[in-house]
Design an enzyme around this catalytic site. Structure first.
Site, short mmCIF file in Angstrom:
data_model
loop_
_atom_site.label_atom_id
_atom_site.label_comp_id
_atom_site.label_asym_id
_atom_site.label_seq_id
_atom_site.Cartn_x
_atom_site.Cartn_y
_atom_site.Cartn_z
N SER A 28 0.71 -1.31 -0.23
CA SER A 28 0.26 -0.66 -0.17
C SER A 28 0.81 1.28 0.21
CB SER A 28 -0.96 0.14 1.44
OG SER A 28 -0.25 -0.30 2.28
N CYS A 91 2.60 -7.11 1.43
CA CYS A 91 1.47 -6.43 1.84
C CYS A 91 0.82 -7.72 2.92
CB CYS A 91 0.87 -5.67 1.42
SG CYS A 91 -0.82 -5.08 2.15
N GLU A 170 4.66 6.00 7.04
CA GLU A 170 4.47 6.58 5.74
C GLU A 170 5.33 8.55 5.66
OE1 GLU A 170 3.19 5.40 2.53
OE2 GLU A 170 3.43 3.32 3.42
N CYS A 202 3.14 -6.71 9.67
CA CYS A 202 2.44 -5.60 9.06
C CYS A 202 3.58 -5.15 8.49
CB CYS A 202 1.55 -4.73 9.31
SG CYS A 202 1.60 -2.82 8.37
N1 DGL Z 1 1.87 -2.98 4.59
C1 DGL Z 1 0.34 -3.52 4.48
C2 DGL Z 1 0.43 -4.40 5.54
O1 DGL Z 1 1.72 -5.53 5.26
C3 DGL Z 1 -0.14 -2.30 5.15
C4 DGL Z 1 -0.48 -1.40 5.58
C5 DGL Z 1 -1.96 -0.73 5.64
O2 DGL Z 1 -1.99 0.04 4.23
O3 DGL Z 1 -3.31 -0.46 6.63
O4 DGL Z 1 -0.30 -5.39 6.01
#
Ligand code: DGL
Length: 465
Positions: A28, A91, A170, A202
């Site tokens: 994302s 992700c 971010e 995450c």
């Molecule tokens: N980096 C993503 C993950 O591993 C999601 C972060 C997001 O966009 O909420 O879950």
């Protein structure tokens, strides 16, 4: 194979040999870069394309069908535009929502997905309490719940949603007192409950690992899956005969679905006028990196500009936070110390070095140097305490105009020269008499800086008096 399944045709006329094609990654936003980095360390011969779906970040609390559609779009781009030979869904949220759908729709393409490493954590835990940090989307997914039911039956698993970590990463904020406070708020309850393993479920979260390790000390181990995922990706490439030939000239392409925010470094950006400038630019959509000489609250970069390599370290830190050179620099930090050498470094040598680095790294950079209205009229500074300060500012003004000429077309360099500005804190009004009766505000200075950054002027000086 699911409905609508079709063998995906790689674009023709792209890279000839399938194993010389790049590996595609998406997330994302910038989270999955930790997986990309681990993979590039492990497989330096592989070309990679990283797609940050920043226009739709965060994924964490979107409906699963929506995330699946976004993941499909990312995959289509990586395959269609770049001819990727394998896709790493870097992700956890997208994996939870879409991995089955992607495998069915793009049959023939190997996919690597991510799920929170609950199994190794549960097996390793001595306290039999494991904390998992992830998004709501990941926790509601089938993969996570099946793995937990299968491998963590005798273990207490505490699931914690930490969406605010995604936001921090971010923004490029991965350390400092503010960040530590936010991270601590989530970690302390897990530690208090006895968790001795904390799973990063995450891909944004490994960017905060340094802070987390500092908070946990030897109370808990942080489980970061990045290296394991990279090894798995290498294994799958090898099994499919897709590993790049060694000595291959590997490309590292990074793309984003969002128009990139323009990024500016503001030195001394956490206090007084520097803070006003930084706040003003942030409110107008700039991505701002604030620097300070100490670990102040709100500092993105801590750099000692009185050190010989201080400016280089600062610039390198900005590049590593942004993943690229900044677009602009506001040289605001200035001191009047008894140590004239240090004063000269901070007020003159470091700003000059930062301008040179920016000119070397960018095709259309902008530098705004904060001078001082007092140096515009040719008065000699008589107060001994301010002599080195004023001399450095005077030279900085000349150097700004010189840099604008030398780097014309590549770097715009301008100066803003505030008069007696009453800063929001830190000075006594009486100590700063105003000649005109009207005292310019920090906001006036900030607006002048923004005009220079946003416009196309170069080699100009604006007095704000
Ligand atoms: N980096 C993503 C993950 O591993 C999601 C972060 C997001 O966009 O909420 O879950």
């Amino acid at each position: 194979m699911g409905e609508g399944a079709a063998r995906f045709d790689f674009p023709r006329g792209g890279v000839a040999a399938p194993n010389a094609r790049p590996v595609g990654f998406f997330d994302s936003g910038r989270g999955g870069v930790c997986i990309l980095d681990a993979f590039r360390r492990l497989c330096p011969d592989e070309s990679t394309v990283y797609l940050a779906d920043s226009a739709h970040c965060p994924y964490g609390n979107r409906e699963s069908a929506e995330v699946a559609a976004l993941a499909e779009e990312c995959t289509r781009r990586l395959l269609g535009e770049y001819g990727c030979k394998m896709i790493v869904v870097a992700c956890n949220t997208a994996t939870a929502a879409a991995i089955d759908i992607l495998r069915a729709k793009f049959a023939g393409v190997p996919f690597i997905g991510l799920e929170p490493a609950v199994k190794p954590a549960a097996m390793d835990s001595r306290s039999l309490v494991v904390g998992v940090l992830a998004t709501a989307g990941t926790f509601s997914g089938r993969l996570y719940n099946e793995t937990k039911a299968k491998f963590a039956r005798d273990v207490t698993v505490i699931a914690t949603v930490a969406d605010e970590f995604v936001e921090l990463v971010e923004q490029g904020r991965t350390d400092g007192a503010d960040v530590e406070r936010v991270v601590r708020r989530r970690l302390e309850p897990l530690l208090a409950a006895g968790a001795d393993r904390i799973v990063l479920g995450c891909t944004h979260f490994p960017h905060l690992k340094g802070v987390m390790e500092r908070i946990c000390g030897d109370r808990a181990k942080i489980i970061d899956p990045s290296d394991a995922v990279a090894r798995q990706a290498r294994r799958v490439l090898e099994e499919n005969g897709l590993a790049a030939p060694s000595g291959h000239d590997a490309a590292d392409i990074r793309i984003s679905t969002a128009a990139q925010l323009r990024a500016v470094v503001v030195t001394g950006g956490v206090r007084r006028i520097g803070k006003a400038i930084a706040d003003h630019l942030a409110a107008r959509g700039w991505r701002v990196l604030r620097t300070s000489h100490r670990a102040d609250a709100g500092a993105d970069i801590v750099a000692d500009l009185s050190a010989e390599d201080g400016a280089d370290r600062l610039f390198d830190a900005a590049v590593s936070l942004l993943g690229r050179a900044p677009d602009a620099i506001v040289n605001n930090a200035a001191v009047y110390l008894a140590d004239e050498e240090a004063t000269r470094r901070i007020n003159l040598a470091s700003p000059l070095r930062l301008m040179e680095r920016l000119a070397a790294a960018s095709d259309c950079g902008a530098a705004v140097n904060i001078i001082d209205a007092a140096v515009l009229d040719d008065r000699e500074e008589t107060r001994p305490r301010l002599r080195a300060y004023a001399a450095a500012k005077r030279e900085l003004l000349a150097a700004t105009l010189d840099a604008a000429t030398r780097h014309a077309g590549r770097l715009r360099a301008n100066a803003v020269a505030p008069g007696s500005v009453l800063p929001p804190e830190g000075f006594h009004e009486k100590a700063m008499p105003s000649a005109t009766g009207r005292r310019p505000t920090p906001g006036d200075v900030a607006a002048a800086v923004e005009r220079f950054l946003a416009g196309d002027a170069s080699s100009q000086v604006e007095a704000v008096v």
